[in-house]
Design a protein around this motif. Structure first.
Motif, PDB file in Angstrom:
ATOM      1  N   ASN A   7      69.327  38.257 116.740  1.00  0.00           N
ATOM      2  CA  ASN A   7      68.152  38.741 116.045  1.00  0.00           C
ATOM      3  C   ASN A   7      68.331  38.531 114.547  1.00  0.00           C
ATOM      4  OD1 ASN A   7      66.153  40.289 114.815  1.00  0.00           O
ATOM      5  ND2 ASN A   7      66.214  41.850 116.407  1.00  0.00           N
ATOM      6  N   PRO A   8      67.429  37.774 113.899  1.00  0.00           N
ATOM      7  CA  PRO A   8      67.578  37.511 112.465  1.00  0.00           C
ATOM      8  C   PRO A   8      67.601  38.781 111.621  1.00  0.00           C
ATOM      9  CG  PRO A   8      65.840  36.149 113.390  1.00  0.00           C
ATOM     10  CD  PRO A   8      66.278  37.091 114.463  1.00  0.00           C
ATOM     11  N   ALA A   9      66.985  39.844 112.110  1.00  0.00           N
ATOM     12  CA  ALA A   9      66.985  41.099 111.359  1.00  0.00           C
ATOM     13  C   ALA A   9      68.391  41.634 111.166  1.00  0.00           C
ATOM     14  CB  ALA A   9      66.125  42.132 112.069  1.00  0.00           C
ATOM     15  N   LEU A  12      70.536  38.223 108.842  1.00  0.00           N
ATOM     16  CA  LEU A  12      70.211  37.920 107.449  1.00  0.00           C
ATOM     17  C   LEU A  12      70.395  39.151 106.565  1.00  0.00           C
ATOM     18  CD1 LEU A  12      66.958  35.886 108.094  1.00  0.00           C
ATOM     19  CD2 LEU A  12      69.242  34.988 107.644  1.00  0.00           C
ATOM     20  N   PRO A  13      71.045  38.975 105.425  1.00  0.00           N
ATOM     21  CA  PRO A  13      71.231  40.107 104.515  1.00  0.00           C
ATOM     22  C   PRO A  13      69.889  40.665 104.041  1.00  0.00           C
ATOM     23  CG  PRO A  13      72.574  38.238 103.839  1.00  0.00           C
ATOM     24  CD  PRO A  13      71.663  37.760 104.931  1.00  0.00           C
ATOM     25  N   ASP A  14      69.782  41.956 104.020  1.00  0.00           N
ATOM     26  CA  ASP A  14      68.589  42.671 103.538  1.00  0.00           C
ATOM     27  C   ASP A  14      67.330  42.431 104.366  1.00  0.00           C
ATOM     28  OD1 ASP A  14      70.037  43.834 101.438  1.00  0.00           O
ATOM     29  OD2 ASP A  14      69.688  42.080 100.168  1.00  0.00           O
ATOM     30  N   ALA A  15      67.443  41.831 105.527  1.00  0.00           N
ATOM     31  CA  ALA A  15      66.256  41.574 106.347  1.00  0.00           C
ATOM     32  C   ALA A  15      65.608  42.873 106.815  1.00  0.00           C
ATOM     33  CB  ALA A  15      66.606  40.701 107.544  1.00  0.00           C
ATOM     34  N   MET A  16      66.408  43.862 107.130  1.00  0.00           N
ATOM     35  CA  MET A  16      65.851  45.120 107.625  1.00  0.00           C
ATOM     36  C   MET A  16      64.995  45.805 106.564  1.00  0.00           C
ATOM     37  SD  MET A  16      66.455  45.436 110.787  1.00  0.00           S
ATOM     38  CE  MET A  16      66.018  47.123 111.105  1.00  0.00           C
ATOM     39  N   LYS A  17      65.325  45.633 105.285  1.00  0.00           N
ATOM     40  CA  LYS A  17      64.504  46.224 104.217  1.00  0.00           C
ATOM     41  C   LYS A  17      63.103  45.603 104.248  1.00  0.00           C
ATOM     42  CE  LYS A  17      68.363  47.009 101.078  1.00  0.00           C
ATOM     43  NZ  LYS A  17      68.957  46.601  99.788  1.00  0.00           N
ATOM     44  N   GLY A  18      63.044  44.288 104.373  1.00  0.00           N
ATOM     45  CA  GLY A  18      61.755  43.603 104.413  1.00  0.00           C
ATOM     46  C   GLY A  18      60.952  43.952 105.646  1.00  0.00           C
ATOM     47  N   ILE A  19      61.625  44.019 106.782  1.00  0.00           N
ATOM     48  CA  ILE A  19      60.942  44.364 108.031  1.00  0.00           C
ATOM     49  C   ILE A  19      60.410  45.788 107.959  1.00  0.00           C
ATOM     50  CG2 ILE A  19      61.302  44.768 110.503  1.00  0.00           C
ATOM     51  CD1 ILE A  19      63.280  42.359 110.368  1.00  0.00           C
TER      52      ILE A  19
END
Length: 55
Positions: A7-9, A12-19
């Motif tokens: 899962n890219p979330a 990728l660094p900081d992906a969860m913040k964007g999601i």
């Protein structure tokens, strides 16, 4: 069936913040729960292997 990638979330660094920001914006945007429920069901149907239930 096994996923071809993680899962890219989680990769990728900081992906969860964007999601999280996207979910917050959708929630504040006034979209009805019926529409979001429909979207979730369609999304689950895409992810589910053929012949299985998405409920």
């Amino acid at each position: 069936m096994r996923a071809r990638m993680n899962n890219p979330a989680f990769v990728l660094p900081d992906a969860m913040k964007g999601i999280g920001a996207i979910f917050k914006a959708v929630d504040q945007g006034g979209i009805s729960h019926g529409v979001t429920n429909l979207f979730n069901r369609l999304n689950a149907a895409i992810k589910e292997p053929a012949g299985t239930s998405c409920t």
